[in-house]
Design an enzyme around this catalytic site. Structure first.
Site, PDB file in Angstrom:
ATOM      1  N   GLY B  18      68.627  56.472  28.918  1.00  0.00           N
ATOM      2  CA  GLY B  18      69.533  55.372  28.588  1.00  0.00           C
ATOM      3  C   GLY B  18      70.475  55.042  29.733  1.00  0.00           C
ATOM      4  O   GLY B  18      70.725  53.867  30.026  1.00  0.00           O
ATOM      5  N   THR B  19      70.986  56.070  30.387  1.00  0.00           N
ATOM      6  CA  THR B  19      71.899  55.842  31.511  1.00  0.00           C
ATOM      7  C   THR B  19      71.214  55.051  32.610  1.00  0.00           C
ATOM      8  O   THR B  19      71.769  54.090  33.143  1.00  0.00           O
ATOM      9  CB  THR B  19      72.417  57.207  32.057  1.00  0.00           C
ATOM     10  OG1 THR B  19      73.364  57.738  31.108  1.00  0.00           O
ATOM     11  CG2 THR B  19      73.095  57.053  33.400  1.00  0.00           C
ATOM     12  N   ASN B 125      78.460  54.558  20.199  1.00  0.00           N
ATOM     13  CA  ASN B 125      77.992  55.941  20.120  1.00  0.00           C
ATOM     14  C   ASN B 125      79.003  56.898  19.510  1.00  0.00           C
ATOM     15  O   ASN B 125      78.645  57.987  19.095  1.00  0.00           O
ATOM     16  CB  ASN B 125      77.580  56.439  21.511  1.00  0.00           C
ATOM     17  CG  ASN B 125      78.655  56.216  22.551  1.00  0.00           C
ATOM     18  OD1 ASN B 125      79.218  55.123  22.650  1.00  0.00           O
ATOM     19  ND2 ASN B 125      78.968  57.227  23.319  1.00  0.00           N
ATOM     20  N   GLN B 173      71.919  53.668  20.383  1.00  0.00           N
ATOM     21  CA  GLN B 173      72.283  54.235  19.080  1.00  0.00           C
ATOM     22  C   GLN B 173      71.689  53.450  17.924  1.00  0.00           C
ATOM     23  O   GLN B 173      71.783  53.869  16.765  1.00  0.00           O
ATOM     24  CB  GLN B 173      73.812  54.260  18.944  1.00  0.00           C
ATOM     25  CG  GLN B 173      74.518  55.136  19.954  1.00  0.00           C
ATOM     26  CD  GLN B 173      74.373  56.611  19.652  1.00  0.00           C
ATOM     27  OE1 GLN B 173      74.102  56.993  18.510  1.00  0.00           O
ATOM     28  NE2 GLN B 173      74.531  57.448  20.654  1.00  0.00           N
ATOM     29  N   SER B 193      67.130  54.611  24.485  1.00  0.00           N
ATOM     30  CA  SER B 193      67.141  55.972  25.001  1.00  0.00           C
ATOM     31  C   SER B 193      66.335  56.886  24.095  1.00  0.00           C
ATOM     32  O   SER B 193      66.598  56.972  22.892  1.00  0.00           O
ATOM     33  CB  SER B 193      68.585  56.472  25.080  1.00  0.00           C
ATOM     34  OG  SER B 193      68.589  57.869  25.258  1.00  0.00           O
ATOM     35  N   THR B 231      56.498  58.102  39.917  1.00  0.00           N
ATOM     36  CA  THR B 231      55.384  58.302  38.992  1.00  0.00           C
ATOM     37  C   THR B 231      55.870  58.195  37.549  1.00  0.00           C
ATOM     38  O   THR B 231      56.892  58.769  37.191  1.00  0.00           O
ATOM     39  CB  THR B 231      54.740  59.673  39.235  1.00  0.00           C
ATOM     40  OG1 THR B 231      54.459  59.794  40.630  1.00  0.00           O
ATOM     41  CG2 THR B 231      53.447  59.820  38.455  1.00  0.00           C
ATOM     42  N   CYS B 323      79.080  62.133  27.240  1.00  0.00           N
ATOM     43  CA  CYS B 323      78.968  61.365  28.483  1.00  0.00           C
ATOM     44  C   CYS B 323      80.315  60.840  28.969  1.00  0.00           C
ATOM     45  O   CYS B 323      80.373  60.051  29.887  1.00  0.00           O
ATOM     46  CB  CYS B 323      77.986  60.216  28.315  1.00  0.00           C
ATOM     47  SG  CYS B 323      76.272  60.750  28.324  1.00  0.00           S
TER      48      CYS B 323
END
Lengths: 384, 384
Positions: B18-19, B125, B173, B193, B231, B323
């Site tokens: 997600g970040t 979140n 979320q 995410s 990759t 976070c």
């Protein structure tokens, strides 16, 4: 992981893979320099406030200079080019010699007053050539010895920054066979990729020597000392550390075993009765290459066809890197070798990469040689 | 994944989480704008050559303007602030109302001539409040309707760019309980995410509507349409797609079940005999919140102590987001609510977040309520 590298735990940053590790090393340096050191005038001022709300580009008085080679992995080479295109760095790409190895002397000569980063791949991903990392580090240290002063055109010029050029190496391909002890190598930054180590998954590591200027590329949380925001991939981190431990423990024994196979395979490709007529050329140095890598060019025969034909016989080889950014073009690594006046005709820049692993046997190699011979016998009528 | 979002396969970019998805959406836009549109003078010229070797910052004639809220995830908020600090964007942070929901009218009023991106979290979140994404999209579309012209101080100003402000939402979320159909939401960019979906791992997705300006943040290979080199993490991509499918298939049924539990739990926290004396305050809207989220503040009692006491009784709750970048500080999301004149005393900004999952039962909640009551009984002597 820190132990295996001879580093401290706080010097290890986990990322999502080799590409991210290389990007973090290169891009993270640029913004740290911007925020910390660049102020009007040719000299930095350490006493000036670290954070400023002014637009950084109004403060820039010189462009940071990067040095790299023309056989880096795309995640280094393209990142450097991207930063150059965006006007964030000045870039010097030092060409390797015909054997795929860079001359440390040429790196030394490329160092300028504004050089902040030198990034050289430890072992190349296509031709497996091993670069003289320690020798290059020695040249950079020599620069450090003279108080960070650089000698350009025999004039002593003051350096812009309070440190010597930083030295980064992409060691993704080296993890299975080479010494990764960072102090011995003499690097400030070193990238690893889980994708290149058996038993690991898609995860990466960036070693960052304490004190090396670096800032997070992603904005977000404070994970990984604030340098890599985002929840840590703990299960993959554990898998990676176990896989690296195993690889490093076995590397000397496995290198010995594979060297025999590699040298036998190269000898057969170049000199055996069934293949010598095809004038196969070895790409990269005969000795200074990874024990699991053989890369060849076969004059006149298109390599994409050979990949298909070998695949039909159960032999899986590759033509170039999966990470090459411009599809359809032939390998820029092979092109780099041909620029140095090899005897290979210019139009012949196709190549085949054979990679060995822990299960590779001499019987596998003999089968591959036989298969290749049969394929070439079939194809040569159309391409000669 | 594309099917579940009502998108096309070529609009789905897999990232490491997600970040990264949020960073790619925000940072990838900035450099694409730099390279494609910014030329001297206030107007862009589409006929000018797309790629130029000139330093982009000499071409900039205006700063791109971003709009976001003060309750975004750090990977959005800190990224926006980082770009602002680097002089790459102008930033407007619209504060949410006391119930933790942003007023679409305030977003509309913040749009300026140079607004290029509006980023609003779909569901928060920490406090679970659901933002009016469709209503905000409608305001942005209205702007589009007038040919990209914006009305600032009743004057019609020409826009700088040939498109309306882009709309990004962080839906990390939201994946388990809300509708993710991108056309209905009216967004150009949407982040997901894997870490927030049961059965998936550390992987992320960025939906990018066809034609939305975006360029790779990492330099490297051409994977993921060139937007995300490295990759692909195929096994995680497969796990993610299956997990998202399951979550979206069950979301209506599971929402129904959890809503009952959530409303019961909130009611008991605020009004039950055993807890009402502690004047517990609900953080975030009573109704417009995720069915699995309850976030409260308890006056005077430090929440870190409550986290420990509950943990000792087998109840695992959190204080703020993992976070959050500045450790030691209280949640900026809760601070944002208190700024809007809630009755809560200013010094009381500690909070507790309860999250429900597929296994949560009413018995679990009753046990939690009983435990909390006992703990508060014990602690109140010292803190009152």
């Amino acid at each position: 992981v820190a132990g295996l590298l001879g580093a401290r735990p706080e010097e290890i940053i986990f990322t999502s893979g080799g590409t991210e590790s290389n990007n973090l090393a290169i891009q993270g340096l640029i913004w740290e320099l911007q925020e910390t050191y660049f102020f009007p005038g040719p000299r930095f001022s350490l006493s000036a406030s670290r954070r400023t709300s002014a637009r950084p580009f109004e403060k820039v008085s010189f462009l940071p200079h990067f040095i790299t080679t023309n056989i880096e992995h795309p995640s280094v080479l393209e990142t450097c080019r991207m930063l150059e295109k965006r006007g964030l760095v000045e870039l010097t790409i030092v060409p390797v010699e015909a054997n795929g190895i860079v001359d440390p002397e040429k790196i030394k000569k490329a160092i300028k007053q504004n050089t902040v980063l030198i990034s050289i791949i430890y072992a190349n991903n296509e031709i497996g050539t091993i670069q003289p990392i320690r020798e290059i580090a020695k040249e950079i240290r020599r620069y450090q010895k003279y108080g960070g002063k650089t000698f350009v055109n025999t004039k002593v010029l003051p350096p812009y920054l309070p440190f010597s050029p930083l030295f980064h190496t992409d060691a993704a391909q080296a993890a299975n066979y080479l010494d990764l002890k960072v102090e011995k190598l003499g690097v400030n930054l070193l990238s690893l990729s889980g994708g290149k180590i058996a038993g690991s998954g898609r995860i990466g590591v960036l070693y960052r020597k304490k004190g090396t200027p670096l800032i997070n590329v992603f904005g977000g949380g404070s994970q990984e000392f604030g340098l890599r925001p985002g929840t840590e991939n703990l299960s993959e981190i554990l898998k990676f550390s176990r896989a690296l431990k195993l690889a490093q423990r076995n590397r000397e024994k496995e290198t010995k075993r594979l060297l025999k196979l590699r040298n036998y395979f190269i000898d057969q490709l170049l000199h055996s009765k069934i293949l010598k007529n095809y004038r196969i050329v070895l790409n990269g140095d005969l000795e200074k290459r990874l024990p699991n890598n053989v890369n060849i060019s076969i004059p006149k025969i298109p390599s994409d066809l050979l990949v298909l034909e070998l695949s039909a016989r159960g032999v899986y080889v590759s033509e170039k890197s999966a990470c090459q950014s411009r599809e359809g073009e032939s390998s820029y690594v092979i092109q780099a070798l041909n620029k140095q006046g090899r005897s290979l005709p210019k139009e012949n820049i196709s190549s085949l990469r054979f990679s060995f692993g822990p299960d590779t046997t001499k019987a596998n190699l003999n089968y591959t040689l036989q298969s290749l011979s049969k394929i070439l016998q079939k194809l040569e009528k159309w391409y000669n």
